[in-house]
Design an enzyme around this catalytic site. Structure first.
Site, PDB file in Angstrom:
ATOM      1  N   SER A   1     -89.128 -37.868  41.673  1.00 46.09           N
ATOM      2  CA  SER A   1     -88.815 -39.044  42.465  1.00 46.09           C
ATOM      3  C   SER A   1     -89.771 -39.181  43.649  1.00 46.09           C
ATOM      4  O   SER A   1     -90.980 -39.266  43.468  1.00 46.09           O
ATOM      5  CB  SER A   1     -87.353 -38.995  42.915  1.00 46.09           C
TER       6      SER A   1
ATOM      7  N   ASP B   1     -91.113 -46.224  45.033  1.00 45.10           N
ATOM      8  CA  ASP B   1     -91.425 -44.804  45.018  1.00 45.10           C
ATOM      9  C   ASP B   1     -92.084 -44.441  43.679  1.00 45.10           C
ATOM     10  O   ASP B   1     -92.187 -45.283  42.782  1.00 45.10           O
ATOM     11  CB  ASP B   1     -90.182 -43.965  45.314  1.00 45.10           C
TER      12      ASP B   1
ATOM     13  N   ASP C   1     -87.559 -46.061  41.032  1.00 46.80           N
ATOM     14  CA  ASP C   1     -86.128 -46.353  41.098  1.00 46.80           C
ATOM     15  C   ASP C   1     -85.697 -46.763  42.508  1.00 46.80           C
ATOM     16  O   ASP C   1     -84.589 -47.261  42.689  1.00 46.80           O
ATOM     17  CB  ASP C   1     -85.278 -45.190  40.585  1.00 46.80           C
TER      18      ASP C   1
END
Length: 573
Positions: A142, A296, A300
């Site tokens: 992430s 990012d 998401d």
């Protein structure tokens, strides 16, 4: 085994030419690599790249995917036959980990559908549902720093695994002898046996077709937009989505358009960090942009910046962006029967107030979009409510549920449409937000994350939670304590206890008499303890003052003072 036994085991069984062997032999602190096994939680695994059981590497990936394979095997031939779809982002070792996942699945006779090029997380969630697979694997860390990577596991509904399924995988992993003993088939062997299929554009096109359902206004839209994917995966889908939605005045931050595992132009690839917008702001000033968008690395999360009343770009919070989206959505479809908005327990009450004004019910879940997805699935089964919108404070939004995770691609196109709507009325997004504050009250929130790494850090986080759990801070004006680990809320003035109808998790939330609140929870994916705050005031000045006072009161009670959190130290000045 203790860490020394694990170290010896690895040095004995690692292949002589494995790069991890040399890295391990030269490691300054091998105990950090082995003092624990990397945790597999409901969000999968995430950790620093390196050798050992406490790091992300080929061997820890193999063990985790083998746990998933065991789960699917127990479910039977139908689950195995549906297969697993796998995607990866741009991080170091992501492509290798994705292929390694397919190799392990193939060892169990489970077919893999593998994106050969990088793709965003929401597309992986969509692909699970579109292909009808039993599970999905996303290789990503992430928004973490470059030295991290991770693995997220999705169920057949396209949502991240809930605790029961994740716990099953953990139990399977615990029974395995060693992560070093796997001998999976090669890529060539998988292709020959029909256990590996490469996928790509067909899924992209299907997703883009579904994306059209998020558009509430048709035609060309006069909004000037600057967009950056922060070196990640979002660029192709966001560009195409914006163009198809009628946004042609789009400027791209060229230095950040290409995938870069080192994220070389930013200190952190996290749109929650205002520094991530530095280059986008420079571009925005050149073209007088109405809207700056940043996603990012795995796309998401979406960050949004707009000009304030002084003409300076300001980064909106996730709560503020969510409120703007929700208000616009409900204004365009104000008469939805049994409509539901879903948020988490650390999301602002701002959205709840807006939803109530339109007769829409608000439902709260634990932190993590998997719980929002679970609630959506419940509404599907029961027809009890109609899902309208879901969001969390950490820049995660979902407008249409063909994806079952937060989706920055959807969100980017949707917030652009919101900006276009208000621009036609002669208003900026910032002015629209100020209007919502005037109508519903001045909600302010903040988040401070204290980074506490290693064994000592884990002990400090435990001490923080124990301190607030055992010594109820009544002197702060707290009237209600919600302990999600105990599964009960306590009303301090009366002593009355009420059961919390949510899964148990190590989270504490404190509510004050004036409707302010704060919440404390250890991060599930990073070595951090997170402090959330929320207040409401009659003016911006009042709410900011209340927020600062609440932060200071809470941090004075924290039993540790880490040196590496400037936000934390600032609260004492």
């Amino acid at each position: 085994m203790n860490w020394k036994n694990k170290l010896e085991h690895w040095l004995t069984h690692l292949p002589p030419d494995d790069p991890l062997r040399k890295e391990l032999e030269n490691h300054l602190n091998p105990e950090e690599c082995f003092y624990k096994d990397l945790k597999f939680g409901t969000a999968g695994m995430r950790g620093i790249l390196g050798p050992g059981t406490n790091c992300m590497n080929v061997y820890t990936i193999r063990k985790a995917v083998a746990g998933l394979a065991e789960l699917l095997t127990e479910k039977g031939e139908e689950a195995m036959g549906k297969g697993v779809v796998i995607a990866h982002d741009c991080r170091h070792m992501s492509a290798e980990f994705a292929l390694e996942s397919a190799r392990i699945l193939g060892m169990y006779g489970i077919r893999s559908y593998l994106f050969k090029e990088l793709r965003p997380t929401p597309l992986l969630s969509f692909a699970v549902r579109y292909l009808g697979t039993s599970a999905g694997i996303m290789i990503t860390a992430s928004h973490n720093p470059p030295q991290y990577n991770g693995l997220k596991v999705y169920g057949e509904d396209g949502a991240q695994l809930l605790p029961e399924a994740a716990g099953h995988i953990v139990r399977e992993m615990d029974q395995m002898e060693s992560e070093l003993y796997f001998d999976p088939p090669t890529e060539k062997e998988l292709l020959q046996r029909g256990l590996l299929t490469y996928i790509g554009k067909q899924i992209d096109n299907a997703y883009l077709n579904a994306l059209a359902s998020t558009r509430l206004q048709k035609g060309q839209k006069d909004v000037t937009i600057v967009f950056t994917p922060l070196h990640g995966t979002a660029a192709p889908l966001v560009r195409k989505g914006l163009t198809e939605a009628g946004f042609f005045n789009l400027t791209l931050v060229k230095e950040q358009m290409h995938p870069d595992p080192d994220f070389s132009t930013v200190s952190s690839p996290n749109p929650e960090e205002h520094d991530a917008f530095k280059l986008a702001i420079q571009y925005g000033e050149k073209v007088d942009a109405d809207l700056l968008l940043a996603t990012d690395p795995d796309a998401d999360r979406l960050g949004v910046a707009v000009k304030n009343d002084e003409g300076q770009y300001t980064v909106l919070t996730g709560n503020q962006v969510g409120a703007l989206m929700l208000d616009y959505l409900l204004k365009q479809s104000p008469f939805v029967n049994k409509g539901a908005m879903i948020q988490t327990i650390v999301t602002s009450d701002f959205g709840r107030a807006i939803a109530a004004d339109f007769g829409v019910e608000t439902f709260e879940t634990l932190t993590g979009f998997k719980y929002i997805a679970e609630k959506i699935a419940h509404f599907e089964r029961t027809a009890e409510y109609q899902f309208l919108f879901g969001y969390e404070e950490s820049y995660g939004y979902l407008i249409r549920d063909f994806v079952r995770d937060k989706d920055a691609v959807q969100a980017a196109i949707f917030i652009a449409e919101v900006a276009a709507f208000f621009k036609r009325q002669g208003k900026s997004l910032y002015e629209a937000l100020m209007g919502l504050f005037e109508e519903y009250g001045y909600y302010q929130e903040s988040l401070t994350s204290i980074q506490l790494e290693g064994q000592e850090g884990a002990e400090q986080i435990r001490r923080i939670m124990d301190t607030f759990r055992q010594a109820l801070p009544a002197h702060m004006g707290v009237v209600m304590v919600e302990d999600y680990l105990k599964g009960e809320s306590l009303h301090l003035p009366s002593g009355e206890k009420t059961a919390i109808q949510l899964p148990k998790e190590n989270v504490l939330k404190f509510k004050l008499a004036d409707k302010s609140w704060f919440c404390i929870r250890p991060s599930g994916t990073e070595p951090k303890c997170k402090f959330y705050f929320g207040v409401k005031g009659g003016s911006m000045e009042e709410s900011v003052e209340k927020l600062r006072a609440l932060e200071a009161a809470v941090f004075r009670a924290v039993p540790v003072t880490p040196r590496n959190s400037s936000d934390f130290v600032e609260c004492f000045r």
